[in-house]
Every structure is written in structure tokens, then in C-alpha cells.
Design a protein around this motif. Structure first.
Motif, PDB file in Angstrom:
ATOM      1  N   GLY A   1       0.828  -1.200   0.000  1.00 28.27           N
ATOM      2  CA  GLY A   1       0.000   0.000   0.000  1.00 28.27           C
ATOM      3  C   GLY A   1       0.860   1.247   0.000  1.00 28.27           C
ATOM      4  O   GLY A   1       2.082   1.178  -0.164  1.00 28.27           O
ATOM      5  N   ALA A   2       0.210   2.397   0.177  1.00 27.75           N
ATOM      6  CA  ALA A   2       0.910   3.682   0.093  1.00 27.75           C
ATOM      7  C   ALA A   2       0.584   4.534   1.307  1.00 27.75           C
ATOM      8  O   ALA A   2      -0.546   4.504   1.809  1.00 27.75           O
ATOM      9  N   ALA A   3       1.573   5.308   1.758  1.00 24.60           N
ATOM     10  CA  ALA A   3       1.369   6.235   2.881  1.00 24.60           C
ATOM     11  C   ALA A   3       1.753   7.635   2.442  1.00 24.60           C
ATOM     12  O   ALA A   3       2.802   7.822   1.816  1.00 24.60           O
ATOM     13  N   PHE A   4       0.889   8.593   2.743  1.00 29.21           N
ATOM     14  CA  PHE A   4       1.181   9.985   2.384  1.00 29.21           C
ATOM     15  C   PHE A   4       0.390  10.911   3.294  1.00 29.21           C
ATOM     16  O   PHE A   4      -0.503  10.476   4.030  1.00 29.21           O
ATOM     17  N   ALA A   5       0.727  12.191   3.228  1.00 26.73           N
ATOM     18  CA  ALA A   5       0.136  13.178   4.140  1.00 26.73           C
ATOM     19  C   ALA A   5      -1.323  13.477   3.777  1.00 26.73           C
ATOM     20  O   ALA A   5      -1.750  13.240   2.642  1.00 26.73           O
ATOM     21  N   ASP A   6      -2.069  14.024   4.747  1.00 29.94           N
ATOM     22  CA  ASP A   6      -3.457  14.408   4.456  1.00 29.94           C
ATOM     23  C   ASP A   6      -3.506  15.618   3.525  1.00 29.94           C
ATOM     24  O   ASP A   6      -4.386  15.719   2.662  1.00 29.94           O
ATOM     25  N   ILE A   7      -2.541  16.513   3.713  1.00 29.80           N
ATOM     26  CA  ILE A   7      -2.500  17.688   2.832  1.00 29.80           C
ATOM     27  C   ILE A   7      -1.233  17.574   2.005  1.00 29.80           C
ATOM     28  O   ILE A   7      -0.115  17.795   2.500  1.00 29.80           O
ATOM     29  N   THR A   8      -1.406  17.179   0.768  1.00 29.65           N
ATOM     30  CA  THR A   8      -0.262  17.027  -0.135  1.00 29.65           C
ATOM     31  C   THR A   8      -0.792  16.996  -1.554  1.00 29.65           C
ATOM     32  O   THR A   8      -1.961  17.355  -1.793  1.00 29.65           O
ATOM     33  N   TYR A   9       0.033  16.589  -2.495  1.00 32.18           N
ATOM     34  CA  TYR A   9      -0.384  16.577  -3.894  1.00 32.18           C
ATOM     35  C   TYR A   9      -1.590  15.635  -4.053  1.00 32.18           C
ATOM     36  O   TYR A   9      -1.518  14.449  -3.725  1.00 32.18           O
ATOM     37  N   GLY A  10      -2.690  16.179  -4.583  1.00 34.08           N
ATOM     38  CA  GLY A  10      -3.960  15.453  -4.629  1.00 34.08           C
ATOM     39  C   GLY A  10      -3.939  14.180  -5.475  1.00 34.08           C
ATOM     40  O   GLY A  10      -4.785  13.296  -5.313  1.00 34.08           O
TER      41      GLY A  10
ATOM     42  N   ILE B   1      -1.469  10.216   6.612  1.00 32.50           N
ATOM     43  CA  ILE B   1      -0.766  10.658   7.829  1.00 32.50           C
ATOM     44  C   ILE B   1      -0.918  12.174   7.953  1.00 32.50           C
ATOM     45  O   ILE B   1      -0.400  12.921   7.115  1.00 32.50           O
ATOM     46  N   PRO B   2      -1.657  12.637   8.963  1.00 37.78           N
ATOM     47  CA  PRO B   2      -1.905  14.085   9.053  1.00 37.78           C
ATOM     48  C   PRO B   2      -0.622  14.904   9.248  1.00 37.78           C
ATOM     49  O   PRO B   2       0.278  14.482   9.970  1.00 37.78           O
ATOM     50  N   LEU B   3      -0.586  16.038   8.598  1.00 42.12           N
ATOM     51  CA  LEU B   3       0.481  17.007   8.875  1.00 42.12           C
ATOM     52  C   LEU B   3       0.275  17.517  10.286  1.00 42.12           C
ATOM     53  O   LEU B   3      -0.837  17.470  10.819  1.00 42.12           O
ATOM     54  N   ARG B   4       1.328  18.069  10.877  1.00 43.87           N
ATOM     55  CA  ARG B   4       1.195  18.701  12.193  1.00 43.87           C
ATOM     56  C   ARG B   4       0.321  19.956  12.065  1.00 43.87           C
ATOM     57  O   ARG B   4       0.039  20.413  10.962  1.00 43.87           O
ATOM     58  N   GLU B   5      -0.042  20.513  13.205  1.00 40.26           N
ATOM     59  CA  GLU B   5      -0.933  21.679  13.232  1.00 40.26           C
ATOM     60  C   GLU B   5      -0.415  22.827  12.346  1.00 40.26           C
ATOM     61  O   GLU B   5      -1.184  23.520  11.688  1.00 40.26           O
ATOM     62  N   ASP B   6       0.926  23.008  12.360  1.00 33.28           N
ATOM     63  CA  ASP B   6       1.523  24.104  11.567  1.00 33.28           C
ATOM     64  C   ASP B   6       1.801  23.681  10.113  1.00 33.28           C
ATOM     65  O   ASP B   6       2.581  24.338   9.424  1.00 33.28           O
ATOM     66  N   PHE B   7       1.211  22.572   9.691  1.00 27.16           N
ATOM     67  CA  PHE B   7       1.355  22.009   8.338  1.00 27.16           C
ATOM     68  C   PHE B   7       2.721  21.366   8.085  1.00 27.16           C
ATOM     69  O   PHE B   7       3.032  21.004   6.945  1.00 27.16           O
ATOM     70  N   SER B   8       3.550  21.236   9.111  1.00 27.04           N
ATOM     71  CA  SER B   8       4.851  20.601   8.875  1.00 27.04           C
ATOM     72  C   SER B   8       4.694  19.087   8.879  1.00 27.04           C
ATOM     73  O   SER B   8       3.715  18.545   9.410  1.00 27.04           O
ATOM     74  N   ILE B   9       5.679  18.416   8.267  1.00 23.55           N
ATOM     75  CA  ILE B   9       5.734  16.956   8.320  1.00 23.55           C
ATOM     76  C   ILE B   9       6.685  16.592   9.443  1.00 23.55           C
ATOM     77  O   ILE B   9       7.812  17.103   9.482  1.00 23.55           O
ATOM     78  N   ASP B  10       6.237  15.736  10.341  1.00 22.05           N
ATOM     79  CA  ASP B  10       7.137  15.242  11.370  1.00 22.05           C
ATOM     80  C   ASP B  10       7.579  13.838  10.941  1.00 22.05           C
ATOM     81  O   ASP B  10       6.750  12.925  10.876  1.00 22.05           O
ATOM     82  N   PRO B  11       8.878  13.662  10.623  1.00 24.17           N
ATOM     83  CA  PRO B  11       9.344  12.369  10.118  1.00 24.17           C
ATOM     84  C   PRO B  11       8.966  11.205  11.041  1.00 24.17           C
ATOM     85  O   PRO B  11       8.753  10.091  10.566  1.00 24.17           O
ATOM     86  N   ARG B  12       8.838  11.489  12.339  1.00 24.82           N
ATOM     87  CA  ARG B  12       8.497  10.397  13.279  1.00 24.82           C
ATOM     88  C   ARG B  12       7.133   9.791  12.966  1.00 24.82           C
ATOM     89  O   ARG B  12       6.877   8.643  13.269  1.00 24.82           O
ATOM     90  N   ASP B  13       6.272  10.573  12.337  1.00 23.92           N
ATOM     91  CA  ASP B  13       4.927  10.075  12.027  1.00 23.92           C
ATOM     92  C   ASP B  13       4.941   8.976  10.961  1.00 23.92           C
ATOM     93  O   ASP B  13       3.937   8.315  10.733  1.00 23.92           O
ATOM     94  N   TYR B  14       6.091   8.817  10.299  1.00 23.40           N
ATOM     95  CA  TYR B  14       6.192   7.798   9.238  1.00 23.40           C
ATOM     96  C   TYR B  14       6.861   6.519   9.739  1.00 23.40           C
ATOM     97  O   TYR B  14       6.995   5.552   8.988  1.00 23.40           O
ATOM     98  N   SER B  15       7.277   6.517  11.016  1.00 19.43           N
ATOM     99  CA  SER B  15       8.061   5.375  11.496  1.00 19.43           C
ATOM    100  C   SER B  15       7.225   4.106  11.616  1.00 19.43           C
ATOM    101  O   SER B  15       7.742   3.009  11.500  1.00 19.43           O
TER     102      SER B  15
END
Ligand code: PMP
Length: 352
Positions: A101-110, A126-140
Motif C-alpha cells: 500500500g501507500a502512505a502519504f500526508a493528508d494535505i499534499t499533492y492530490g 498521515i496528518p500534517l502537524r498543526e503548523d502544516f509541517s511533516i514530522d518524520p516520526r509520524d512515518y516510522s
């Protein structure tokens, strides 16, 4: 929907591209194209003799263009595949390289969501953080193929190469795709890492920093074995996926590094100027390193701002999706385009 459509596509929600109006002339800041024409070298490469040769199929190996890309990036031709826009490279990756399967952010290229659906994949959002940043730990926690746009779209925010190295090394059995459509405007490319990290694919495009959106040329750089797999998919779908004129245009564009540097510097300068000016007007603007700004107006909704600009002949992109419905994405054009954007913005804010 006709009765002939396979039922697995019943629920497919197709990608909605930005408007390409054919009627009225807008200042077009809605689809992240370059405001500059292609390099003069492209214009002389695509000459009338070449147009005559359109009776012949294109080189299925795409040797000239792959070699030119490989030289610029310091890799071998066997590390490069060229595609019909980077969308096609992404399509191949979703089609063939996502066994779990595939994993990607909630707000990213549609398109990631659309490709996931198209190929019936189990997708982890995988939701972006509140400030829209990607936290690499969220992909672990995921063993699915990871897709990250860096800079991300439409936020323009970047991960550092060190952060991406962390994602890559944590699980060498999981493929990580870094979509570098906007990297030339201030991000750091991971292409030099492909020699060391066998689970990395860098995807690039000629549509933005090389002014060739209409030619449709993209590429991926990775370990030779991954590229060979992608070539199998390409030969199984369309060995002539990139047309003759585009192959020539691409080779000429990538070799003209002086023109490339001139164009991207102009975009970066206009972006930083506009970012500061919008902030002065009370906008919330992310620290975009791409050729667009992601901005929220103060006291007017994202939709009204988008509509107000459109009425005044300036087209920007409004998504209206959850979490970002107050924002618009503004492609960075020439300095003159940005001056018009700012003066029209002032009129909207003053209600005139
Ligand atoms: N990736 C991202 C993040 C994009 O925004 C786009 C442009 N819509 C693409 C890939 C595809 O670009 P192209 O197919 O023109 O290379």
C-alpha cells in the motif's frame, strides 16, 4: 457512467486539474507553471526538421535525454527513467511499487490519493502537524511505500535531507518516494543519496523550473534495479511515452544551466518579496520554498479572496478542502505579475 465501466472504478474520484481558461486572458497564478518561456536552446532544438520527423516513433530508450539528465545529476543513465510528466512516474510507482500500500500526508499533492484509488491500494493518510509541517516520526510506524512531496504542495514547506535520511534508514525494506517537483526553488535534492540508499526514488519534473509544463516531461532517479522495474512497467504500457519533440526539448533544457539558474533566481526573489508584502497586509503565509505561496487572508474567506481576484483577472488556486479552506495557493509569476496581485489584493481588502 456507462454500463461498460468496470465496477472497481465506480467510486474513483478523478484528479481535478487547475483551470486552464481558454476564453479570457488572466494573470495565471493557479497551476505553478513558469512565467518564463523555455530556454532559447529548447526553441532551436525543436526546429522544423524535427517536426518533419514526427512521422517516426520516438527513441524508446530515450537515450539522449536520459544521458543529459544523468550527467547533470552525476548518476548513470541506468539510474534514470523519463516519463510523460512526473505524474506518469508517480502512476508507475503507485501501480507497481506499493506491495503493501501507500502512505502519504493528508494535505499534499492530490494525485497521490487518486493513484492509490486507481490501483486499489490500501492507503494510510498521515496528518500534517498543526503548523502544516511533516514530522518524520509520524512515518516510522508504516511499512507501506511512503510518498512525500518535498517541498510539499500546497504548503511549500520542506524537510531537510537529514530528516529524509532518517526516514530512509529506519526501514531499508520500505520504499520512499520523494517528489521533488518544486525542489529547484529552495529545497535540497535527495538525488545524491540514491547511490547509498537503495530504497529511495527521487521524482522530478521539467514542468516548473524548466518551463516545459506543456511538453510533459518528468523523470525518476533511483538505484538501477528500481529503474529497471519501472522500465518494465513503461514498456508494458507505452514504450513511446515521451514524444520526439519533448525528448529534444528536455535534453536542451537541462543542459542550459545558466538559463535555469536565472529563471529560478527570479522566481525566488519574487516569492520572497510577495511573501513579505502579504505578511505586511496581515496574511498568514507559510515559509514556502516552492514556486508558490500558501496564504490566508485576514478578514476575508479563502473563497472570497479567490473569487475577488478572479473577477479582477488574477487566477489563483482555491482547494476548499478540510484544514485549508481559508487558504489559497498563489503561483509565483514575474515581479510584474506579483505587483498586480498585490495591488488587486489591496483593492479587495479595501472593498473597492
Ligand atoms: N508532483 C507535484 C507535487 C505537483 O504539484 C505536480 C504538478 N501538478 C506534479 C508532481 C506533476 O507534474 P508534471 O506531471 O507536470 O510533471
Amino acid at each position: 457512467m456507462s454500463k461498460f465501466l468496470a465496477s472497481k472504478f465506480d467510486v474513483l474520484e478523478a484528479y481535478t486539474p487547475g483551470e486552464q481558461p481558454q476564453d479570457k486572458k488572466y494573470i495565471k497564478l493557479n497551476t505553478n507553471e513558469s512565467p518564463f518561456p523555455p530556454s532559447p536552446a529548447v526553441i532551436s532544438a525543436v526546429n522544423s526538421a524535427e517536426v518533419g520527423d514526427l512521422r517516426l516513433y520516438s527513441d524508446p530508450v530515450c537515450r539522449e535525454t536520459r544521458t543529459a539528465i544523468a550527467e547533470v545529476f552525476g548518476v548513470g543513465m541506468e539510474n534514470v527513467i523519463v516519463t510523460n510528466g512526473s505524474d506518469e512516474a508517480l502512476n508507475f510507482l503507485f501501480m507497481a511499487m506499493c506491495p503493501k500500500g501507500a502512505a502519504f500526508a493528508d494535505i499534499t499533492y492530490g494525485f497521490y490519493k487518486v493513484f492509490g484509488q486507481l490501483h486499489g491500494l490500501d492507503c494510510e493518510v498521515i496528518p500534517l502537524r498543526e503548523d502544516f509541517s511533516i514530522d518524520p516520526r509520524d512515518y516510522s510506524g508504516t511499512d507501506k511505500t511512503v510518498f512525500i512531496a518535498n517541498p510539499n504542495a500546497p504548503t511549500g514547506l520542506v524537510l531537510t535531507v537529514e530528516q529524509i535520511k532518517g526516514i530512509l534508514s529506519e526501514n531499508p525494506d520500505r520504499l520512499v518516494v520523494i517528489d521533488e517537483a518544486y525542489v529547484d526553488f529552495g529545497g535540497e535534492s535527495v538525488v545524491p543519496l540514491v547511490k547509498k540508499y537503495k530504497n529511495l526514488v527521487a521524482v522530478g519534473t521539467f514542468s516548473k523550473s524548466r518551463s516545459l509544463a506543456g511538453a510533459r516531461l518528468g523523470f525518476a532517479v533511483a538505484d538501477a534495479e528500481i529503474i529497471a522495474d519501472l522500465e518494465t512497467i513503461r514498456y508494458s504500457t507505452n514504450p513511446y511515452n515521451v514524444n520526439r519533440l519533448t525528448l529534444l526539448a528536455g535534453a536542451a533544457a537541462i543542459r542550459d544551466t545558466a538559463y535555469f539558474d536565472k529563471c529560478r533566481s527570479a522566481i525566488i526573489e519574487a516569492r520572497e518579496y510577495t511573501k513579505a508584502e502579504l505578511r505586511k497586509r496581515g496574511f498568514t503565509v507559510t515559509d514556502s520554498k516552492a514556486n508558490f505561496l500558501f496564504a490566508k487572508a485576514n478578514g476575508i474567506s479563502g473563497k472570497d479572496y479567490y473569487l475577488g481576484l478572479k473577477e479582477r483577472g488574477v487566477l489563483v488556486r482555491y482547494f476548499g478542502s478540510p484544514r485549508i479552506s481559508d487558504y489559497v495557493r498563489i503561483t509565483v509569476g514575474t515581479m510584474e505579475d506579483m505587483m498586480t496581485l498585490l495591488s488587486e489584493t489591496d483593492k479587495i481588502l479595501q472593498g473597492v
